[in-house]
Design a protein around this motif. Structure first.
Motif, PDB file in Angstrom:
ATOM      1  N   GLN A   1      37.447 -33.378   7.660  1.00  0.00           N
ATOM      2  CA  GLN A   1      37.346 -33.080   9.144  1.00  0.00           C
ATOM      3  C   GLN A   1      36.934 -33.838   9.891  1.00  0.00           C
ATOM      4  O   GLN A   1      35.515 -34.189   9.869  1.00  0.00           O
ATOM      5  CB  GLN A   1      36.855 -31.527   9.205  1.00  0.00           C
ATOM      6  CG  GLN A   1      37.582 -30.557   8.322  1.00  0.00           C
ATOM      7  CD  GLN A   1      39.195 -30.655   8.652  1.00  0.00           C
ATOM      8  OE1 GLN A   1      39.438 -30.526   9.987  1.00  0.00           O
ATOM      9  NE2 GLN A   1      39.861 -30.344   7.694  1.00  0.00           N
ATOM     10  N   TRP A   2      37.367 -34.293  10.888  1.00  0.00           N
ATOM     11  CA  TRP A   2      36.867 -35.129  12.016  1.00  0.00           C
ATOM     12  C   TRP A   2      36.076 -34.459  13.139  1.00  0.00           C
ATOM     13  O   TRP A   2      36.498 -33.550  13.618  1.00  0.00           O
ATOM     14  CB  TRP A   2      37.779 -36.192  12.677  1.00  0.00           C
ATOM     15  CG  TRP A   2      38.299 -37.117  11.969  1.00  0.00           C
ATOM     16  CD1 TRP A   2      38.413 -37.190  10.430  1.00  0.00           C
ATOM     17  CD2 TRP A   2      38.832 -38.262  12.339  1.00  0.00           C
ATOM     18  NE1 TRP A   2      38.885 -38.189  10.003  1.00  0.00           N
ATOM     19  CE2 TRP A   2      39.380 -39.140  11.272  1.00  0.00           C
ATOM     20  CE3 TRP A   2      39.192 -38.738  13.682  1.00  0.00           C
ATOM     21  CZ2 TRP A   2      40.038 -40.439  11.338  1.00  0.00           C
ATOM     22  CZ3 TRP A   2      40.006 -40.051  13.439  1.00  0.00           C
ATOM     23  CH2 TRP A   2      40.361 -40.974  12.477  1.00  0.00           C
TER      24      TRP A   2
ATOM     25  N   TRP B   1      43.761 -40.046  12.043  1.00  0.00           N
ATOM     26  CA  TRP B   1      43.285 -38.643  12.117  1.00  0.00           C
ATOM     27  C   TRP B   1      43.882 -37.777  11.160  1.00  0.00           C
ATOM     28  O   TRP B   1      43.640 -36.965  10.422  1.00  0.00           O
ATOM     29  CB  TRP B   1      42.903 -37.891  13.391  1.00  0.00           C
ATOM     30  CG  TRP B   1      42.704 -36.722  13.370  1.00  0.00           C
ATOM     31  CD1 TRP B   1      41.581 -36.119  12.989  1.00  0.00           C
ATOM     32  CD2 TRP B   1      43.730 -35.469  13.706  1.00  0.00           C
ATOM     33  NE1 TRP B   1      41.802 -34.504  13.005  1.00  0.00           N
ATOM     34  CE2 TRP B   1      43.045 -34.234  13.540  1.00  0.00           C
ATOM     35  CE3 TRP B   1      45.087 -35.345  13.970  1.00  0.00           C
ATOM     36  CZ2 TRP B   1      43.808 -33.122  13.755  1.00  0.00           C
ATOM     37  CZ3 TRP B   1      45.881 -34.366  14.412  1.00  0.00           C
ATOM     38  CH2 TRP B   1      45.119 -33.348  14.073  1.00  0.00           C
TER      39      TRP B   1
ATOM     40  N   MET C   1      38.478 -42.813   5.943  1.00  0.00           N
ATOM     41  CA  MET C   1      38.460 -42.966   7.576  1.00  0.00           C
ATOM     42  C   MET C   1      39.295 -44.285   7.751  1.00  0.00           C
ATOM     43  O   MET C   1      40.175 -44.612   8.613  1.00  0.00           O
ATOM     44  CB  MET C   1      37.393 -42.913   8.270  1.00  0.00           C
ATOM     45  CG  MET C   1      37.154 -41.102   8.527  1.00  0.00           C
ATOM     46  SD  MET C   1      35.656 -41.002   9.291  1.00  0.00           S
ATOM     47  CE  MET C   1      36.110 -41.692  11.004  1.00  0.00           C
TER      48      MET C   1
ATOM     49  N   HIS D   1      44.420 -38.980   7.739  1.00  0.00           N
ATOM     50  CA  HIS D   1      42.971 -38.779   6.780  1.00  0.00           C
ATOM     51  C   HIS D   1      42.722 -37.409   6.431  1.00  0.00           C
ATOM     52  O   HIS D   1      42.710 -36.843   5.476  1.00  0.00           O
ATOM     53  CB  HIS D   1      41.884 -39.179   7.573  1.00  0.00           C
ATOM     54  CG  HIS D   1      40.421 -39.272   6.671  1.00  0.00           C
ATOM     55  ND1 HIS D   1      39.406 -39.114   7.563  1.00  0.00           N
ATOM     56  CD2 HIS D   1      40.222 -39.267   5.580  1.00  0.00           C
ATOM     57  CE1 HIS D   1      38.596 -39.064   6.496  1.00  0.00           C
ATOM     58  NE2 HIS D   1      39.095 -39.232   5.217  1.00  0.00           N
ATOM     59  N   THR D   2      42.909 -36.362   7.600  1.00  0.00           N
ATOM     60  CA  THR D   2      42.668 -35.059   7.369  1.00  0.00           C
ATOM     61  C   THR D   2      43.874 -34.381   6.520  1.00  0.00           C
ATOM     62  O   THR D   2      43.484 -33.354   5.972  1.00  0.00           O
ATOM     63  CB  THR D   2      42.657 -34.445   8.854  1.00  0.00           C
ATOM     64  OG1 THR D   2      43.841 -34.512   9.720  1.00  0.00           O
ATOM     65  CG2 THR D   2      41.422 -34.933   9.594  1.00  0.00           C
TER      66      THR D   2
ATOM     67  N   ASP E   1      33.410 -38.579  15.608  1.00  0.00           N
ATOM     68  CA  ASP E   1      34.405 -39.638  14.660  1.00  0.00           C
ATOM     69  C   ASP E   1      35.649 -40.061  15.550  1.00  0.00           C
ATOM     70  O   ASP E   1      35.908 -41.242  15.404  1.00  0.00           O
ATOM     71  CB  ASP E   1      34.735 -38.446  13.704  1.00  0.00           C
ATOM     72  CG  ASP E   1      33.559 -38.420  12.555  1.00  0.00           C
ATOM     73  OD1 ASP E   1      32.556 -39.010  12.560  1.00  0.00           O
ATOM     74  OD2 ASP E   1      33.743 -37.139  11.884  1.00  0.00           O
ATOM     75  N   PHE E   2      36.191 -39.225  16.336  1.00  0.00           N
ATOM     76  CA  PHE E   2      37.333 -39.572  16.898  1.00  0.00           C
ATOM     77  C   PHE E   2      37.142 -40.640  17.835  1.00  0.00           C
ATOM     78  O   PHE E   2      37.832 -41.724  17.942  1.00  0.00           O
ATOM     79  CB  PHE E   2      38.191 -38.468  17.704  1.00  0.00           C
ATOM     80  CG  PHE E   2      39.338 -38.570  18.022  1.00  0.00           C
ATOM     81  CD1 PHE E   2      40.512 -38.507  17.468  1.00  0.00           C
ATOM     82  CD2 PHE E   2      39.703 -39.497  19.412  1.00  0.00           C
ATOM     83  CE1 PHE E   2      41.866 -38.416  17.747  1.00  0.00           C
ATOM     84  CE2 PHE E   2      40.879 -39.580  19.709  1.00  0.00           C
ATOM     85  CZ  PHE E   2      41.983 -39.016  19.234  1.00  0.00           C
TER      86      PHE E   2
END
Length: 256
Positions: free
Chosen positions: A52-53, A124, A135, A127-128, A57-58
């Motif tokens: 989870q971001w 995102w 990432m 990856h999620t 992170d974003f």
């Protein structure tokens, strides 16, 4: 200083600013790339629940994508910017109001900032969803093979060719789309950036196949984009690259 001297000085300043901006973007990209190997290893060992971001992170990934896009695209747009500066200076000598060349550059970079936002969202999502190893990692070989084939096919499309022709002929572009004032310059930068995005976006998406911060491939793609736009045989290079990407993608799928 006479008008010719002023124009030469201004061109030198514009070129120096572009070189400095490109150097800073590459320095930051290299810094992140050298530090991404350990992040990738940690990401590969992470459980899905750890993917989870956060908002931080974003934002970090958005900045990373934006700076990387600036580093990759500024070299290829430099000829267009220098032609714009020459035309702008001549129009100023003829009595037109002064318009900073930075407005044109800002409009151009705004397009790639928008692409960076889209790439970050895709980053995102992959990856999620567990489709990206980390990432800054890469997608699975089968997915990567499909992406390579699509990128290769895109190299042969009329859209690719039309956008590339606009990028290869900056003087024709400026003649056809000239607008007065700072806002007009920014709009021209946006339009030129849109053409560049139209011919290069699939190559940028390949970073998900090669590794988001794989520095050697970032450098290779930068050279490819520059060659497509500036070399006399750029169109043939583009189509030849398309064949290579299709074969490469098929090979990855067969090995998966």
């Amino acid at each position: 200083m006479n008008a010719l001297g002023v124009a030469q000085r201004d061109r030198a300043l514009v070129l120096a600013a572009l070189v400095a901006l490109t150097a800073l973007a590459w320095a930051y990209t290299i810094y992140l790339g050298l530090g991404s190997s350990s992040m990738t290893m940690v990401g590969d060992m992470a459980m899905p629940m750890m993917m989870q971001w956060s908002v931080a992170d974003f934002v970090f990934m958005l900045i990373m994508w934006a700076v990387m896009m600036f580093a990759m695209m500024l070299p290829s747009v430099t000829p267009a910017v220098m032609i714009y500066e020459r035309v702008r200076a001549k129009r100023e000598e003829a009595g037109r109001p002064f318009v900073p060349t930075g407005s044109f550059v800002a409009g151009y970079l705004l397009v790639w900032l928008g692409f960076s936002l889209a790439a970050t969202v895709l980053n995102w999502w992959l990856h999620t969803g567990g489709a990206l190893s980390s990432m800054m990692g890469r997608v699975a070989p089968t997915v990567g093979g499909v992406m390579l084939i699509f990128a290769g096919l895109f190299q042969w499309t009329p859209l690719k060719n039309a956008c590339l022709e606009h990028c290869r002929s900056p003087m024709s572009f400026l003649t056809a789309h000239w607008q007065e004032g700072s806002l007009g310059a920014a709009k021209m930068g946006l339009r030129h950036g849109a053409y560049c995005l139209g011919c290069c976006w699939m190559l940028m998406v390949l970073l998900f196949v090669l590794g988001v911060m794989n520095l050697p491939w970032v450098a290779v793609l930068t050279i490819v984009v520059l060659a497509e736009k500036t070399l006399p045989f750029g169109r043939f290079l583009s189509r030849g690259l398309g064949v290579v990407l299709i074969v490469w993608g098929g090979w990855l799928i067969m090995l998966a």
